[in-house]
Design a protein around this motif. Sequence first.
Motif, PDB file in Angstrom:
ATOM      1  N   ALA A   1       2.003  -5.898  -5.891  1.00  0.00           N
ATOM      2  CA  ALA A   1       2.576  -5.639  -7.202  1.00  0.00           C
ATOM      3  C   ALA A   1       3.415  -4.367  -7.133  1.00  0.00           C
ATOM      4  CB  ALA A   1       1.457  -5.475  -8.228  1.00  0.00           C
ATOM      5  N   ARG A   2       4.680  -4.459  -7.669  1.00  0.00           N
ATOM      6  CA  ARG A   2       5.576  -3.309  -7.517  1.00  0.00           C
ATOM      7  C   ARG A   2       5.319  -2.302  -8.628  1.00  0.00           C
ATOM      8  NH1 ARG A   2      11.863  -3.753  -5.848  1.00  0.00           N
ATOM      9  NH2 ARG A   2      12.076  -1.569  -5.249  1.00  0.00           N
ATOM     10  N   ARG A   3       4.209  -1.642  -8.503  1.00  0.00           N
ATOM     11  CA  ARG A   3       3.846  -0.656  -9.492  1.00  0.00           C
ATOM     12  C   ARG A   3       3.155   0.515  -8.786  1.00  0.00           C
ATOM     13  NH1 ARG A   3       0.444  -3.840 -13.335  1.00  0.00           N
ATOM     14  NH2 ARG A   3       1.446  -5.646 -12.451  1.00  0.00           N
ATOM     15  N   PRO A   4       3.251   1.715  -9.330  1.00  0.00           N
ATOM     16  CA  PRO A   4       2.611   2.852  -8.651  1.00  0.00           C
ATOM     17  C   PRO A   4       1.123   2.597  -8.483  1.00  0.00           C
ATOM     18  CG  PRO A   4       3.989   3.595 -10.481  1.00  0.00           C
ATOM     19  CD  PRO A   4       3.936   2.112 -10.551  1.00  0.00           C
ATOM     20  N   GLY A   5       0.628   2.978  -7.340  1.00  0.00           N
ATOM     21  CA  GLY A   5      -0.801   2.878  -7.105  1.00  0.00           C
ATOM     22  C   GLY A   5      -1.300   1.474  -6.855  1.00  0.00           C
ATOM     23  N   ARG A   6      -0.405   0.513  -6.641  1.00  0.00           N
ATOM     24  CA  ARG A   6      -0.866  -0.860  -6.426  1.00  0.00           C
ATOM     25  C   ARG A   6      -0.666  -1.316  -4.985  1.00  0.00           C
ATOM     26  NH1 ARG A   6      -1.700  -3.531 -11.275  1.00  0.00           N
ATOM     27  NH2 ARG A   6      -2.539  -5.179  -9.970  1.00  0.00           N
ATOM     28  N   GLY A   7      -0.310  -0.393  -4.118  1.00  0.00           N
ATOM     29  CA  GLY A   7      -0.208  -0.750  -2.708  1.00  0.00           C
ATOM     30  C   GLY A   7       0.979  -1.610  -2.380  1.00  0.00           C
ATOM     31  N   TRP A   8       2.082  -1.351  -3.037  1.00  0.00           N
ATOM     32  CA  TRP A   8       3.276  -2.148  -2.766  1.00  0.00           C
ATOM     33  C   TRP A   8       3.830  -1.803  -1.393  1.00  0.00           C
ATOM     34  CZ3 TRP A   8       8.625  -1.128  -2.215  1.00  0.00           C
ATOM     35  CH2 TRP A   8       9.438  -2.274  -2.306  1.00  0.00           C
TER      36      TRP A   8
END
Length: 343
Positions: free
Chosen positions: A64-71
Amino acid sequence: MKPRDMNPFDVRSIDVSKRRGRGGEGRDMSRLLSDFGHELPSAAPALHPPKDARLFRHVPPRGARRPGRGWASGAAPVSTWRMTSEQAPVLWPFISTPGLPPTGAQMGIDLLSGGSFYADPLGWVLDDTVPVTNPNIFSLGKPGRGKSATTKAFCLRMMDFGYRVLVLGDPKDEYEPLCRFLDVEPFAIGHGLPARINPLAFGPLITGWDQLSAEAAQGRAAIVFARWLTLVRGLVGSQRIGEHRVPFGPTDEVVVKAALAHLTGYAHGNTRMRETTIPHLWRLLDAPTSELVAQCRYADERHFLDDTRMLRDALGQLVSGALAGLFDDHTSIDWTGPPRSSR
Ligand SMILES: Nc1ncnc2c1ncn2[C@@H]1O[C@H](COP(=O)(O)OP(=O)(O)O)[C@@H](O)[C@H]1O
Ligand SMILES: [Mg+2]
């Protein structure tokens, strides 16, 4: 549409929307029909089951392209699959083939993959593409679960691939029927039985000894003497004084090694080795030559005898005591040749 043109019974000619538009006092279609005694069938209200919270969400390969989601900026080399939990067990745990090649004895079903399971320990080790580096097998299981049966089946099935089976000891007489089935006469050693195994035999390493260079003979002697010492240590150490095993320390090792070198002729630089036995070893240690006493760095024969009493008595047990009649003569069975089989 003019009102006078209207057929009051023609519901299609009523402009409901216009009449609604004039203050909203008009009747709708179902009202109108019911006024004339007709009931429109009413459609069942659409069923919208409450939405369950989604357990599994599709995640793109990069996350998932979101901060803190391990993208991940680079696409991982994985293929994504969407399936229901009904389909997932068909692929789970995502093992496509058994990890080992189908060679050797067919032993049963690999419960993970559902395919046949083959056992080929030596073949696995010899094949560099198989990550197995040791051919030994442990068979673990509760009593009566089939360890022995599986082992016997494995032995029998591996024979078809040219393997020869050596069963070292058969305390439960389990392998004897297998030998009889194969028309092989098992060797029996024990008290009162004629067969003997000499732990101090050279085995196949004696072949061509007299043609060896001094260096090669030294190398081969190192192997043979190390084996003998291991065997004598095992035989002496198998005996007990109360709770403790009879010790076989470095000094005992020096004495036994020197005595064996004397008995075989190795100490005298002979090119032709002489096979010796435990009784010969025992007798030499019981009546040591002055050469042996000096070589083992004892002050005199009395010193030698006092210091080696425990070792001599342990060897004596193998000759005339509880372990007599097993390892006290030259080997009388030929297990290097082909098995005595008519099949
Ligand atoms: N696959 C099998 N099918 C049927 N009977 C079996 C099977 N494996 C073992 N047995 C039987 O179960 C009993 C116990 O097996 P055994 O191999 O002696 O067990 P373990 O050595 O694990 O104690 C034996 O009577 C054996 O014949
Ligand atoms: Mg068993």
